[in-house]
Design a protein around this motif. Sequence first.
Motif, PDB file in Angstrom:
ATOM      1  N   GLU A   1       6.228  -8.336 -11.182  1.00 10.41           N
ATOM      2  CA  GLU A   1       4.865  -8.173 -10.689  1.00 10.41           C
ATOM      3  C   GLU A   1       4.841  -7.710  -9.237  1.00 10.41           C
ATOM      4  OE1 GLU A   1       1.242  -8.861 -12.242  1.00 10.41           O
ATOM      5  OE2 GLU A   1       2.803  -7.598 -13.099  1.00 10.41           O
ATOM      6  N   VAL A   2       5.811  -8.150  -8.448  1.00 14.82           N
ATOM      7  CA  VAL A   2       5.908  -7.653  -7.069  1.00 14.82           C
ATOM      8  C   VAL A   2       6.005  -6.135  -7.084  1.00 14.82           C
ATOM      9  CG1 VAL A   2       7.298  -7.573  -4.962  1.00 14.82           C
ATOM     10  CG2 VAL A   2       7.003  -9.740  -6.153  1.00 14.82           C
ATOM     11  N   SER A   3       6.888  -5.620  -7.939  1.00  8.16           N
ATOM     12  CA  SER A   3       7.080  -4.174  -8.033  1.00  8.16           C
ATOM     13  C   SER A   3       5.810  -3.476  -8.510  1.00  8.16           C
ATOM     14  CB  SER A   3       8.243  -3.871  -8.996  1.00  8.16           C
ATOM     15  OG  SER A   3       8.491  -2.500  -9.049  1.00  8.16           O
ATOM     16  N   ARG A   4       5.138  -4.058  -9.515  1.00 10.49           N
ATOM     17  CA  ARG A   4       3.916  -3.436 -10.043  1.00 10.49           C
ATOM     18  C   ARG A   4       2.812  -3.413  -8.985  1.00 10.49           C
ATOM     19  NH1 ARG A   4      -0.988  -4.503 -12.529  1.00 10.49           N
ATOM     20  NH2 ARG A   4      -0.847  -6.741 -12.156  1.00 10.49           N
ATOM     21  N   ILE A   5       2.633  -4.533  -8.305  1.00  7.92           N
ATOM     22  CA  ILE A   5       1.593  -4.606  -7.272  1.00  7.92           C
ATOM     23  C   ILE A   5       1.887  -3.606  -6.164  1.00  7.92           C
ATOM     24  CG2 ILE A   5       0.621  -6.107  -5.473  1.00  7.92           C
ATOM     25  CD1 ILE A   5       1.192  -8.473  -7.485  1.00  7.92           C
ATOM     26  N   TYR A   6       3.140  -3.537  -5.756  1.00 11.30           N
ATOM     27  CA  TYR A   6       3.544  -2.627  -4.681  1.00 11.30           C
ATOM     28  C   TYR A   6       3.302  -1.161  -5.063  1.00 11.30           C
ATOM     29  CZ  TYR A   6       7.011   0.232  -2.151  1.00 11.30           C
ATOM     30  OH  TYR A   6       7.655   1.220  -1.443  1.00 11.30           O
ATOM     31  N   LEU A   7       3.595  -0.812  -6.312  1.00 13.55           N
ATOM     32  CA  LEU A   7       3.473   0.579  -6.749  1.00 13.55           C
ATOM     33  C   LEU A   7       2.036   0.979  -7.082  1.00 13.55           C
ATOM     34  CD1 LEU A   7       6.646   0.825  -9.026  1.00 13.55           C
ATOM     35  CD2 LEU A   7       6.334   1.855  -6.764  1.00 13.55           C
ATOM     36  N   GLN A   8       1.223   0.041  -7.577  1.00 11.30           N
ATOM     37  CA  GLN A   8      -0.106   0.400  -8.091  1.00 11.30           C
ATOM     38  C   GLN A   8      -1.274   0.029  -7.185  1.00 11.30           C
ATOM     39  OE1 GLN A   8      -0.587  -1.171 -12.066  1.00 11.30           O
ATOM     40  NE2 GLN A   8       1.311  -0.238 -12.821  1.00 11.30           N
ATOM     41  N   PHE A   9      -1.214  -1.137  -6.546  1.00 10.93           N
ATOM     42  CA  PHE A   9      -2.400  -1.651  -5.857  1.00 10.93           C
ATOM     43  C   PHE A   9      -2.789  -0.858  -4.602  1.00 10.93           C
ATOM     44  CE2 PHE A   9      -3.471  -6.084  -7.593  1.00 10.93           C
ATOM     45  CZ  PHE A   9      -3.073  -5.721  -8.873  1.00 10.93           C
ATOM     46  N   PRO A  10      -1.861  -0.389  -3.783  1.00 11.05           N
ATOM     47  CA  PRO A  10      -2.295   0.375  -2.598  1.00 11.05           C
ATOM     48  C   PRO A  10      -3.142   1.590  -2.964  1.00 11.05           C
ATOM     49  CG  PRO A  10      -0.026  -0.309  -2.342  1.00 11.05           C
ATOM     50  CD  PRO A  10      -0.406  -0.646  -3.754  1.00 11.05           C
ATOM     51  N   LYS A  11      -2.742   2.313  -4.016  1.00 17.00           N
ATOM     52  CA  LYS A  11      -3.527   3.478  -4.449  1.00 17.00           C
ATOM     53  C   LYS A  11      -4.841   3.049  -5.097  1.00 17.00           C
ATOM     54  CE  LYS A  11       0.524   6.410  -5.280  1.00 17.00           C
ATOM     55  NZ  LYS A  11       1.338   7.111  -6.312  1.00 17.00           N
ATOM     56  N   ALA A  12      -4.759   2.020  -5.946  1.00 20.74           N
ATOM     57  CA  ALA A  12      -5.949   1.587  -6.680  1.00 20.74           C
ATOM     58  C   ALA A  12      -7.040   1.054  -5.747  1.00 20.74           C
ATOM     59  CB  ALA A  12      -5.570   0.526  -7.713  1.00 20.74           C
ATOM     60  N   TYR A  13      -6.635   0.442  -4.635  1.00 23.18           N
ATOM     61  CA  TYR A  13      -7.615  -0.188  -3.751  1.00 23.18           C
ATOM     62  C   TYR A  13      -7.663   0.451  -2.365  1.00 23.18           C
ATOM     63  CZ  TYR A  13      -7.727  -3.678  -7.438  1.00 23.18           C
ATOM     64  OH  TYR A  13      -7.868  -4.309  -8.650  1.00 23.18           O
ATOM     65  N   SER A  14      -7.073   1.637  -2.249  1.00 27.38           N
ATOM     66  CA  SER A  14      -7.109   2.413  -0.997  1.00 27.38           C
ATOM     67  C   SER A  14      -6.638   1.582   0.201  1.00 27.38           C
ATOM     68  CB  SER A  14      -8.532   2.938  -0.729  1.00 27.38           C
ATOM     69  OG  SER A  14      -8.969   3.744  -1.795  1.00 27.38           O
ATOM     70  N   ILE A  15      -5.469   0.967   0.031  1.00 25.53           N
ATOM     71  CA  ILE A  15      -4.877   0.147   1.087  1.00 25.53           C
ATOM     72  C   ILE A  15      -3.637   0.844   1.626  1.00 25.53           C
ATOM     73  CG2 ILE A  15      -3.829  -2.078   1.667  1.00 25.53           C
ATOM     74  CD1 ILE A  15      -5.408  -3.275  -0.701  1.00 25.53           C
ATOM     75  N   GLN A  16      -3.522   0.967   2.926  1.00 29.71           N
ATOM     76  CA  GLN A  16      -2.347   1.557   3.545  1.00 29.71           C
ATOM     77  C   GLN A  16      -1.342   0.441   3.849  1.00 29.71           C
ATOM     78  OE1 GLN A  16      -1.533   4.899   4.208  1.00 29.71           O
ATOM     79  NE2 GLN A  16       0.448   3.927   4.574  1.00 29.71           N
ATOM     80  N   PRO A  17      -0.188   0.411   3.178  1.00 26.66           N
ATOM     81  CA  PRO A  17       0.804  -0.636   3.457  1.00 26.66           C
ATOM     82  C   PRO A  17       1.268  -0.593   4.905  1.00 26.66           C
ATOM     83  CG  PRO A  17       1.342   0.538   1.424  1.00 26.66           C
ATOM     84  CD  PRO A  17       0.247   1.318   2.095  1.00 26.66           C
ATOM     85  N   ASN A  18       1.623  -1.769   5.452  1.00 22.51           N
ATOM     86  CA  ASN A  18       2.180  -1.825   6.792  1.00 22.51           C
ATOM     87  C   ASN A  18       3.611  -2.360   6.730  1.00 22.51           C
ATOM     88  OD1 ASN A  18       1.909  -4.582   6.400  1.00 22.51           O
ATOM     89  ND2 ASN A  18       0.225  -4.834   7.847  1.00 22.51           N
TER      90      ASN A  18
END
Length: 392
Positions: A152-169
Amino acid sequence: MSVLFRLRRCYSSATFILSPNSSSPLTSKQKSRTALRLLKSETNPERILDICRAASLCPDFHLDRRAFFLAVSKLSAAHHFAGIRLFLDDLKSRPYLRHNERFLSHAIVLYGQANMLDDAIRTFTDDLPPPLSVKALNSLLFAAILAKNYKEVSRIYLQFPKAYSIQPNVDTYNTVIRAFAASGSSDSVYSVFAEMDRNSVRPNVTTLNNAIFGFYREEKFEDVGKVMKLMEDKYRVLPALSTYNVRIMSLCRLKRSSEAKALMEGMIDSGRKPDSVTYTSLIHGFSKEGHLDEAKRLFRDMKRRGFLPEGECYFTLVHFLCQGGEFESALEVAKECMEKSWYPNFTTMKSLVNGLAGLSKVDVAKELIKQIKEKFPENGEKWDQIEAGLSQ
């Protein structure tokens, strides 16, 4: 029923649960401290929930966050997941917490701690007000690590930034690298480095430490050197004391304590100072490998250099000295930590008491039992039985 009457009844109920011998209302700080004290010894799930409700815990205060963590740990251990969900959902429904990102992010982490990752994700997707922040994303990734759900860590990392327009830091990437390190997938950190480059996010010392921890864990020593060189040459990230401590701890866990000691000596020769964490790792490593003389020498050197051992360092040394039959040395260390009100666990102290009795030091063993019983009267019956066996 008047508002004043309801408030008085609320105060009365909270006071009775937290301090049954007091008739005056408790302050917020008194409630927090009392709740934390009660939670440490409470095992009944319903009683744990009553204590939390009575204390009106708030995530803005450090003591309350500690109480939340302890309560969720105990409820999770009791498999009382419905109680955790009910309690946190009730808090989330309160007007002053409903859209409080700090609290909701904390709730996400608590769900992860309880291995309730679906609830953590639900809180992220349904309860947080838009726009969703990188802080909330990082809390969700950390929750997945606590739940040991690395897929799930991998899925969240790969999908959620794009899905929720979040820029990882950098914290996002460091958390993901930590997950790869813990799951035995350290080779994947190179792809994270590439992603950081594409997004112009510079690694830091934590990035380095998390990566080398994973490579040591998988015994990929060439990659340790490769990552350290990459960090220094490309990103100008130099090893900090924390980096040396990660390396020393990792080598000790691999039963390569002599190499770890050589690394510390090289660090000292280059002008860097170790700390209590450095010494504690080495003491644990040499003790576990059965090199008790070296462990004792390091313990003396640690104190000579002015580094104060933490309780865990004392406990480790007492445990392994007893295991090695060095009960007199174990007694010296145990007395020193007991003077600081730090007591090794029941099993270790029982081993020490029996070992002293075996050396015909029954009076010393009984005096030790007396001290322990004064500190932990709830275990008095167990120690009475052990003491009776010493007299036979």
